[in-house]
Design an enzyme around this catalytic site. Structure first.
Site, PDB file in Angstrom:
ATOM      1  N   GLU A 166       0.817  -1.210   0.000  1.00  0.00           N
ATOM      2  CA  GLU A 166       0.000   0.000   0.000  1.00  0.00           C
ATOM      3  C   GLU A 166       0.858   1.270   0.000  1.00  0.00           C
ATOM      4  O   GLU A 166       0.579   2.206  -0.725  1.00  0.00           O
ATOM      5  CB  GLU A 166      -0.893  -0.024   1.255  1.00  0.00           C
ATOM      6  CG  GLU A 166      -1.662   1.249   1.490  1.00  0.00           C
ATOM      7  CD  GLU A 166      -3.108   1.114   1.071  1.00  0.00           C
ATOM      8  OE1 GLU A 166      -3.463   0.040   0.565  1.00  0.00           O
ATOM      9  OE2 GLU A 166      -3.851   2.085   1.234  1.00  0.00           O
ATOM     10  N   ASP A 167       1.899   1.272   0.814  1.00  0.00           N
ATOM     11  CA  ASP A 167       2.609   2.530   1.077  1.00  0.00           C
ATOM     12  C   ASP A 167       3.998   2.637   0.469  1.00  0.00           C
ATOM     13  O   ASP A 167       4.622   3.687   0.562  1.00  0.00           O
ATOM     14  CB  ASP A 167       2.741   2.750   2.598  1.00  0.00           C
ATOM     15  CG  ASP A 167       1.386   2.923   3.263  1.00  0.00           C
ATOM     16  OD1 ASP A 167       0.430   3.225   2.550  1.00  0.00           O
ATOM     17  OD2 ASP A 167       1.301   2.742   4.492  1.00  0.00           O
TER      18      ASP A 167
END
Ligand code: MN
Length: 754
Positions: free
Chosen positions: A94-95
């Site tokens: 996600e990051d």
């Protein structure tokens, strides 16, 4: 850990991270899982490298979050190495730059799948879409059937985010807390994670109703002395009896959570003092032989009922038939020495651990080392059974959730089985426009569950909808009333514009010819004048009226239009006059406006100024902060030093002052706002009666597609006050909401406030 105001040296931070991870590892080593320490260490180093240099909003190194999530997953939920790895890696895709493929390459297919599932359900959690909650929940359930661990790790993630919610941005706090209460806490309950469920509820409650939370906590503290005196009186004889039976046990007073006390006060409309079941007595006995547990429970039951009067219909036997989520215990309610009913919960140590930790306890009672995969499969099957099986208690759970989530939304299917989430009150036409503009424009009717229905037919959740079209059909303006979706409305307007375009062009031709013949320059004041002569909403509207022959240009208008054009010619820029005015009063801001290089809009303050706001949010005006008017309000414009029109409500005291002091800067305004929603606040007052709030909320959320942004209710004696914050399309929506609210029995007053 709050690092906001504290500077730690990099060495300190490294040690802190290392300690946190050791903690996870030690907890894991103490469990019955197979020892796959290397994999966990590898995941830790990978995640640490990936999140390197990133910090949470609180200032602490980001990696502390995945470590904390892994710790919860391992020690509070009881998951094994695969899940611990996935928890450590859960935010990597996600990051950071890494992909699911990278994870698979390093950690294999299973962990990669879990991380992928977690990445999928995290999208939109913090989004602003109204349907995000429902959408997330659906995703959760869908993912759940693939691998329950995704949901369990997500639960750990949410719990840690809730524990650290204080350092989130305040606007996110409210949203996350609400989502937790509606989605995650019931899900935790369903999964048998009672301790987590209670903590999630209390934390959400604390952020959603801080004042109530503090007040109840305070009342709990204040009532403690009296409470423990009563409890001692009550438990004394029971203890003596159990001692005589030769049992090894632990007896304690179990206090209700702050949230459940509040819930009880709200639903029963009673003050704190009247919540009589503030606590229950819990007896946990030790017993090595599982086959004897049931008998001991009933022996204790019998001993207690010898001492106290039994409430005839409050005995719950969850030993013979455990709850769907695995809960086992024997509950009874007896009359205490002070005349109040007290609940007693009887459990074995094993039952207690299952009740508190759910899944974690299942591990503990397996003999020897267990294999996560095979254990999980068995458990997963149970959960799937519950979801598949239309057993009443299981359906209950889904219904309560649906009630909370979907009160303002429905889910329908296309003939191909595709799923559409729509606001309630959506019609066949909404489906058509949501599928495609062309389908919407040519929609003539629909087949709802194979039955022919008009395009205005309102749909229910679960309907299967087939849209019927015809090439001879074309979009009509009155369709706007049949549409509940913003997307449908936007697409209809565009379609109408497309149909209108040739007519508008024709109107423009007529106008140009007329003006040329009469030698009038077609500049803005002239156009504005025509708009007001024909009472049109906009320039296009006016041209459409001309093109469709709804209105015609008459020779008597020539004189007025020439005058308007002449005035414009003799005083070329009214705005520059206004700016001069500004210079006199405030040289600083006048200088600023001189330097501004964007062209100023032409504003003729003698004419009605049309306030435009389009779908992209582009507008030719600004809302005043003081009175926050919304489209449809009686309003006026004030031309500020920058030449921008600031819209005030006519009732605004500041507007009155501006009118008095700067009359020459005031313009009359008319709304032409075709999209967006705007904040409004409603004050509701009435006589409290049982169920009225429920009815109120039900009405607002079910019958009207109103976006509720905040609800603050205060009840005192017989009277309640409720401040409701909503977002609406215009002022008439607020008025009709007030009208509907006033119809509820007991409501005395429902007015818009600013
Ligand atoms: Mn996370």
């Amino acid at each position: 850990m709050d690092l906001t105001n504290t500077q730690y040296s990099p060495e300190d931070e490294d040690r802190m991270i290392e300690d946190a991870f050791r903690d996870v590892l030690n907890g894991y080593l103490a469990s019955n899982h197979r020892k796959k320490v290397e994999m966990i260490e590898k995941a830790y180093h990978f995640a640490r490298e990936a999140h390197k240099g990133i910090r949470r909003r609180s200032g602490e190194p980001y990696i502390l979050h995945p470590i904390a999530v892994a710790k919860i997953a391992s020690q509070e939920i009881g998951l094994g190495s695969t899940s611990i790895c996935a928890a450590l890696l859960h935010d990597v895709v996600e990051d950071t730059e890494y992909t699911v493929e990278d994870i698979e390459q390093h950690f294999g297919k299973k962990i990669a799948q879990l991380v992928e599932g977690l990445t999928k359900i995290s999208g939109g959690v913090f989004g602003d879409k109204a349907s995000a909650q429902a959408e997330n929940f659906r995703k959760l359930l869908l993912t759940m059937s693939e691998d329950i661990r995704v949901v369990l790790i997500k639960m750990a993630d949410r719990l840690h985010n809730m524990r650290t919610l204080g350092s989130m941005a305040p606007n996110k706090q409210y949203k996350i807390a609400g989502e937790t209460l509606y989605i995650y806490a019931p899900l935790a309950h369903r999964l048998g994670l009672f301790a987590i469920k209670t903590e999630l509820e209390d934390l959400s409650f604390k952020y959603e109703h801080p004042a109530a939370y503090d007040r109840i906590s305070q009342q709990i503290r204040e009532s403690e002395e009296r409470r423990s005196a009563v409890y001692n009186d009550f438990s004394e004889p029971i203890r003596r009896s159990l001692d005589n039976m030769g049992l090894k046990y632990e007896a304690k007073a179990r206090l209700k959570s702050v949230y459940s006390i509040w819930r009880k006060m709200e639903t029963k409309h009673i003050p704190f003092e009247e919540v009589y079941d503030l606590y229950a007595m819990r007896i946990i006995f030790d017993c090595d032989d599982q086959t004897k547990e049931k008998q001991i429970c009933w022996n204790i039951y019998s001993a207690i009922t010898d001492l106290y009067r039994l409430h005839p219909d409050r005995t719950r036997d969850w030993i013979s038939v455990p709850k769907a989520n695995g809960y086992q215990a024997l509950h009874l309610t007896v009359m205490g020495p002070d005349g109040n009913w007290i609940e007693v919960q009887i459990r074995s140590r094993r039952m207690d651990e299952i009740a508190e930790k759910g899944f974690a306890a299942h591990w503990k009672y397996k003999i020897g080392e267990s294999d996560e995969e095979s254990e999980l499969n068995a458990w997963l099957r149970t959960i799937k059974d519950i979801l598949d099986n239309p057993e009443p208690s299981a359906i209950d759970f889904l219904d309560t959730l649906k009630l909370n989530l979907f009160a303002s939304e429905i889910v329908v299917f296309t003939p191909k089985g595709e799923l559409l989430t729509l606001p309630s009150d959506s019609t066949v036409l909404d489906v058509a426009f949501n599928l495609h503009s062309e389908i919407g424009s040519h929609c003539i009717a629909g087949k709802v569950n194979h039955k022919l229905m008009p395009l205005s037919h309102k749909l229910s959740s679960g309907d299967q909808v087939e849209v019927l079209t015809s090439q001879s059909q074309y979009p009509r303006p009155e369709w706007i009333d049949f549409l509940a979706t913003a997307k449908g409305k936007t697409r209809l307007r565009k379609a109408l514009q497309r149909v209108r375009q040739p007519v508008v062009a024709e109107g423009k031709k007529i106008l140009d010819e007329f003006l040329e013949k009469n030698r009038i320059t077609p500049d803005n004041p002239v156009i504005s004048k025509l708009i007001s002569i024909f009472h049109a909403a906009s320039r296009d509207d006016m041209l459409y009226m001309l093109g469709s022959r709804e209105a015609a240009l008459e020779s008597y208008m020539v004189a007025t239009l020439r005058k308007t054009a002449d005035k414009q010619a003799s005083s070329p820029s009214l705005i520059s006059k206004l700016l001069r005015f500004g210079r006199v009063s405030d040289p600083q801001s006048a200088k600023k406006s001189e330097q501004a290089d964007t062209p100023k809009p032409e504003i003729n303050r003698k004419e009605t100024y049309i306030l435009h706001l389009d779908e992209n949010g582009d507008s030719n005006f600004r809302f005043a902060d003081c009175c926050a008017p919304i489209p449809g309000d009686d309003a006026m414009g004030f031309i500020d030093d920058e030449g921008e029109v600031v819209v005030h409500s006519l009732a605004c005291p500041r507007a009155q002052a501006l009118k008095a002091g700067f009359g020459q800067r005031i313009v009359a305004v008319k709304w032409d706002v075709s999209s967006g929603t705007f904040p409004a606040q409603i004050r509701i007052e009435g006589i409290d009666r049982f169920g009225i709030l429920q009815e109120l909320i039900q009405m607002i959320s079910t019958h009207l597609s109103i976006d509720i942004r905040g609800l603050d209710i205060q009840a005192e004696d017989e009277v309640f006050h409720c401040d409701l914050k909503v977002r609406v399309e215009d002022a008439s929506a607020v008025d009709s909401l007030c009208d509907k609210v006033k119809k509820i029995d007991g409501v005395q007053k429902a007015i818009r406030v600013s």
